[in-house]
Write an enzyme that holds these catalytic residues in place. Structure first.
Site, PDB file in Angstrom:
ATOM      1  N   HIS A   1      -8.076   0.666  -4.388  1.00 41.05           N
ATOM      2  CA  HIS A   1      -9.033   0.435  -3.297  1.00 41.05           C
ATOM      3  C   HIS A   1      -9.779   1.743  -3.024  1.00 41.05           C
ATOM      4  O   HIS A   1      -9.213   2.670  -2.451  1.00 41.05           O
ATOM      5  CB  HIS A   1      -8.230  -0.028  -2.058  1.00 41.05           C
ATOM      6  CG  HIS A   1      -9.050  -0.275  -0.842  1.00 41.05           C
ATOM      7  ND1 HIS A   1      -8.489  -0.483   0.396  1.00 41.05           N
ATOM      8  CD2 HIS A   1     -10.398  -0.354  -0.662  1.00 41.05           C
ATOM      9  CE1 HIS A   1      -9.447  -0.688   1.289  1.00 41.05           C
ATOM     10  NE2 HIS A   1     -10.607  -0.596   0.679  1.00 41.05           N
TER      11      HIS A   1
ATOM     12  N   ASP B   1      -4.666   3.387  -2.121  1.00 43.53           N
ATOM     13  CA  ASP B   1      -5.788   3.676  -1.221  1.00 43.53           C
ATOM     14  C   ASP B   1      -6.358   5.055  -1.518  1.00 43.53           C
ATOM     15  O   ASP B   1      -5.699   6.070  -1.323  1.00 43.53           O
ATOM     16  CB  ASP B   1      -5.309   3.614   0.231  1.00 43.53           C
ATOM     17  CG  ASP B   1      -5.081   2.180   0.687  1.00 43.53           C
ATOM     18  OD1 ASP B   1      -6.012   1.362   0.543  1.00 43.53           O
ATOM     19  OD2 ASP B   1      -3.978   1.881   1.171  1.00 43.53           O
TER      20      ASP B   1
ATOM     21  N   MET C   1     -12.213   3.977  -1.189  1.00 40.85           N
ATOM     22  CA  MET C   1     -12.950   4.181   0.077  1.00 40.85           C
ATOM     23  C   MET C   1     -13.646   5.525  -0.061  1.00 40.85           C
ATOM     24  O   MET C   1     -13.298   6.512   0.603  1.00 40.85           O
ATOM     25  CB  MET C   1     -11.965   4.152   1.256  1.00 40.85           C
ATOM     26  CG  MET C   1     -11.431   2.748   1.530  1.00 40.85           C
ATOM     27  SD  MET C   1      -9.927   2.741   2.506  1.00 40.85           S
ATOM     28  CE  MET C   1      -8.725   2.957   1.194  1.00 40.85           C
TER      29      MET C   1
ATOM     30  N   HIS D   1      -0.893  -1.344  -4.427  1.00 40.27           N
ATOM     31  CA  HIS D   1      -2.183  -1.050  -3.792  1.00 40.27           C
ATOM     32  C   HIS D   1      -2.310   0.462  -3.570  1.00 40.27           C
ATOM     33  O   HIS D   1      -1.491   1.072  -2.899  1.00 40.27           O
ATOM     34  CB  HIS D   1      -2.250  -1.790  -2.450  1.00 40.27           C
ATOM     35  CG  HIS D   1      -3.578  -1.721  -1.772  1.00 40.27           C
ATOM     36  ND1 HIS D   1      -4.642  -2.530  -2.115  1.00 40.27           N
ATOM     37  CD2 HIS D   1      -4.030  -0.940  -0.760  1.00 40.27           C
ATOM     38  CE1 HIS D   1      -5.685  -2.262  -1.340  1.00 40.27           C
ATOM     39  NE2 HIS D   1      -5.339  -1.293  -0.505  1.00 40.27           N
TER      40      HIS D   1
ATOM     41  N   GLY E   1      -9.176   3.729   6.671  1.00 35.69           N
ATOM     42  CA  GLY E   1      -8.938   5.160   6.880  1.00 35.69           C
ATOM     43  C   GLY E   1      -7.476   5.492   7.120  1.00 35.69           C
ATOM     44  O   GLY E   1      -7.012   6.555   6.725  1.00 35.69           O
ATOM     45  N   PHE E   2      -6.752   4.567   7.762  1.00 33.58           N
ATOM     46  CA  PHE E   2      -5.373   4.876   8.135  1.00 33.58           C
ATOM     47  C   PHE E   2      -4.483   3.635   8.049  1.00 33.58           C
ATOM     48  O   PHE E   2      -4.956   2.524   8.296  1.00 33.58           O
ATOM     49  CB  PHE E   2      -5.318   5.412   9.572  1.00 33.58           C
ATOM     50  CG  PHE E   2      -6.190   6.625   9.760  1.00 33.58           C
ATOM     51  CD1 PHE E   2      -5.737   7.891   9.396  1.00 33.58           C
ATOM     52  CD2 PHE E   2      -7.485   6.486  10.251  1.00 33.58           C
ATOM     53  CE1 PHE E   2      -6.560   9.008   9.540  1.00 33.58           C
ATOM     54  CE2 PHE E   2      -8.314   7.595  10.400  1.00 33.58           C
ATOM     55  CZ  PHE E   2      -7.852   8.859  10.035  1.00 33.58           C
TER      56      PHE E   2
ATOM     57  N   MET F   1     -11.078  -6.320   4.984  1.00 27.65           N
ATOM     58  CA  MET F   1     -10.385  -5.312   5.788  1.00 27.65           C
ATOM     59  C   MET F   1     -10.160  -5.886   7.182  1.00 27.65           C
ATOM     60  O   MET F   1     -11.121  -6.253   7.865  1.00 27.65           O
ATOM     61  CB  MET F   1     -11.238  -4.038   5.911  1.00 27.65           C
ATOM     62  CG  MET F   1     -11.396  -3.232   4.642  1.00 27.65           C
ATOM     63  SD  MET F   1      -9.861  -2.636   3.930  1.00 27.65           S
ATOM     64  CE  MET F   1      -9.139  -1.710   5.283  1.00 27.65           C
TER      65      MET F   1
ATOM     66  N   SER G   1       2.714  -0.456   6.185  1.00 32.30           N
ATOM     67  CA  SER G   1       3.816  -0.299   7.138  1.00 32.30           C
ATOM     68  C   SER G   1       4.861  -1.396   6.995  1.00 32.30           C
ATOM     69  O   SER G   1       6.068  -1.122   7.030  1.00 32.30           O
ATOM     70  CB  SER G   1       3.274  -0.342   8.571  1.00 32.30           C
ATOM     71  OG  SER G   1       2.128   0.437   8.677  1.00 32.30           O
TER      72      SER G   1
ATOM     73  N   MET H   1      -9.156   7.746  -0.598  1.00 32.36           N
ATOM     74  CA  MET H   1     -10.049   8.103   0.515  1.00 32.36           C
ATOM     75  C   MET H   1     -10.599   9.506   0.307  1.00 32.36           C
ATOM     76  O   MET H   1      -9.891  10.394  -0.180  1.00 32.36           O
ATOM     77  CB  MET H   1      -9.282   8.066   1.833  1.00 32.36           C
ATOM     78  CG  MET H   1      -8.565   6.750   2.082  1.00 32.36           C
ATOM     79  SD  MET H   1      -7.859   6.710   3.728  1.00 32.36           S
ATOM     80  CE  MET H   1      -6.894   5.187   3.641  1.00 32.36           C
TER      81      MET H   1
ATOM     82  N   ASP I   1      -6.303  -6.753   4.010  1.00 30.32           N
ATOM     83  CA  ASP I   1      -5.754  -5.390   4.063  1.00 30.32           C
ATOM     84  C   ASP I   1      -5.875  -4.823   5.474  1.00 30.32           C
ATOM     85  O   ASP I   1      -6.983  -4.655   5.984  1.00 30.32           O
ATOM     86  CB  ASP I   1      -6.563  -4.525   3.071  1.00 30.32           C
ATOM     87  CG  ASP I   1      -6.033  -3.103   2.946  1.00 30.32           C
ATOM     88  OD1 ASP I   1      -4.976  -2.798   3.531  1.00 30.32           O
ATOM     89  OD2 ASP I   1      -6.693  -2.315   2.240  1.00 30.32           O
ATOM     90  N   GLY I   2      -4.720  -4.523   6.079  1.00 29.49           N
ATOM     91  CA  GLY I   2      -4.701  -3.832   7.366  1.00 29.49           C
ATOM     92  C   GLY I   2      -3.968  -4.617   8.443  1.00 29.49           C
ATOM     93  O   GLY I   2      -4.363  -5.729   8.782  1.00 29.49           O
ATOM     94  N   GLY I   3      -2.874  -4.035   8.944  1.00 32.08           N
ATOM     95  CA  GLY I   3      -2.145  -4.675  10.041  1.00 32.08           C
ATOM     96  C   GLY I   3      -1.455  -5.965   9.648  1.00 32.08           C
ATOM     97  O   GLY I   3      -1.190  -6.815  10.498  1.00 32.08           O
TER      98      GLY I   3
ATOM     99  N   SER J   1       0.850  -1.196   0.000  1.00 33.92           N
ATOM    100  CA  SER J   1       0.000   0.000   0.000  1.00 33.92           C
ATOM    101  C   SER J   1       0.885   1.245   0.000  1.00 33.92           C
ATOM    102  O   SER J   1       1.646   1.468   0.951  1.00 33.92           O
ATOM    103  CB  SER J   1      -0.889   0.033   1.245  1.00 33.92           C
ATOM    104  OG  SER J   1      -1.398   1.345   1.402  1.00 33.92           O
TER     105      SER J   1
HETATM  106  C1  DX5 Z   1      -6.484   1.370   5.292  1.00 34.54           C
HETATM  107  C2  DX5 Z   1      -5.925   0.995   3.944  1.00 34.54           C
HETATM  108  C3  DX5 Z   1      -4.784   0.052   3.993  1.00 34.54           C
HETATM  109  C4  DX5 Z   1      -3.599   0.539   4.773  1.00 34.54           C
HETATM  110  C5  DX5 Z   1      -2.788  -0.631   5.208  1.00 34.54           C
HETATM  111  O1  DX5 Z   1      -7.684   2.027   5.127  1.00 34.54           O
HETATM  112  O2  DX5 Z   1      -6.933   0.400   3.141  1.00 34.54           O
HETATM  113  O3  DX5 Z   1      -4.397  -0.332   2.676  1.00 34.54           O
HETATM  114  O4  DX5 Z   1      -2.801   1.416   4.070  1.00 34.54           O
HETATM  115  O5  DX5 Z   1      -1.744  -0.169   5.981  1.00 34.54           O
HETATM  116  P1  DX5 Z   1      -0.983  -1.095   7.013  1.00 34.54           P
HETATM  117  O6  DX5 Z   1      -0.430  -2.243   6.249  1.00 34.54           O
HETATM  118  O7  DX5 Z   1       0.039  -0.195   7.578  1.00 34.54           O
HETATM  119  O8  DX5 Z   1      -2.018  -1.548   8.043  1.00 34.54           O
HETATM  120 ZN    ZN Z   2      -6.364  -0.524   1.182  1.00 37.53          ZN
END
Ligand code: DX5
Ligand code: ZN
Length: 220
Positions: A67, A36, A69, A34, A143-144, A138, A199, A38, A176-178, A9
């Site tokens: 993606h 994102d 959002m 990827h 969002g972050f 997700m 990250s 938003m 996607d996420g963490g 991402s």
């Molecule tokens: C969150 C995004 C993710 C995000 C993942 O809304 O859709 O793609 O950037 O970031 P990490 O891998 O740091 O959780």
């Molecule tokens: Zn994403």
């Protein structure tokens, strides 16, 4: 277990050097890119739009995994398709007619993905499996970047994997996420085949990207 596809991402990239960052993750072994998107409305953050996707298109041949959002979705599909998106994923909560949105994405000649928020049940997909190319689970609230993985989503990934296998179509199951080397393993065991990582890809800077992506792939 097959080697997963890794879709870094770019939300975690250095936005002042985005083109360079995309080239660096491409060279480091990213399978997809990827992106994102938003809108500060569907999610509490604002990122980038089709103009940036277009500007990045010349920096890599890898598929752009976009993606969305945003709400509404349908009025912006054409712009993202024209900008060079290969896969366009949206959230069914973002518009009242998920099936129509899938059809619109396919009519643009793009792969269609549907994303489920952590609180959204897997059954939302039941009448979409015949059309879609990808499910994006997700594992954080959107969002972050940099949030912690929500473990309850592993059960959802398992359930969706069963449904996909039953339908028998080639549908990617992306998380996607963490996602880090530890949670990546859990996602793959649960049946995912594509991992988004912000990250975990960009930590340590460009010299670490190849090792970071290899660690995620090694989780398989
Ligand atoms: C969150 C995004 C993710 C995000 C993942 O809304 O859709 O793609 O950037 O970031 P990490 O891998 O740091 O959780
Ligand atoms: Zn994403």
């Amino acid at each position: 277990m097959a080697t997963p596809l890794i879709s870094p991402s770019i939300l975690s990239a250095d936005f002042a050097r985005l083109g360079e960052e995309v080239r660096a993750i491409d060279a480091a072994g990213a399978d997809w890119i990827h992106v994102d998107v938003m809108d500060g409305h569907f999610v509490p953050n604002i990122t980038i739009g089709p103009m940036v996707v277009k500007a990045l298109r010349g920096h890599t041949q890898k598929p752009f995994d976009v993606h969305l959002m945003i709400t509404p979705v349908d009025p912006y599909l054409q712009a993202f398709a024209d900008a060079g998106a290969d896969i366009i994923t949206f959230h069914p909560e973002a518009g009242p007619h998920a099936h129509r949105t899938v059809q619109a994405i396919k009519a643009l000649g793009k792969k269609a993905g549907v994303s489920l928020n952590p609180g959204t049940p897997a059954k939302m997909l039941d009448y979409l499996y015949e059309e879609i190319d990808l499910v994006l689970v997700m594992s954080v609230n959107p969002g972050f970047g940099g949030q912690s993985f929500i473990s309850s989503q592993l059960r959802k990934i398992e359930a969706i994997r069963k449904s996909i296998d039953k339908v028998g179509r080639a549908i990617h199951l992306e998380v996607d996420g963490g996602v880090d080397a530890v949670t990546a393993r859990q996602c793959l065991d649960a049946g995912a085949d594509v991992l988004v990582a912000g990250s975990a890809t960009f930590k340590g800077g460009p010299d670490c990207y190849a090792a970071n992506i290899a660690a995620l792939k090694g989780a398989g």
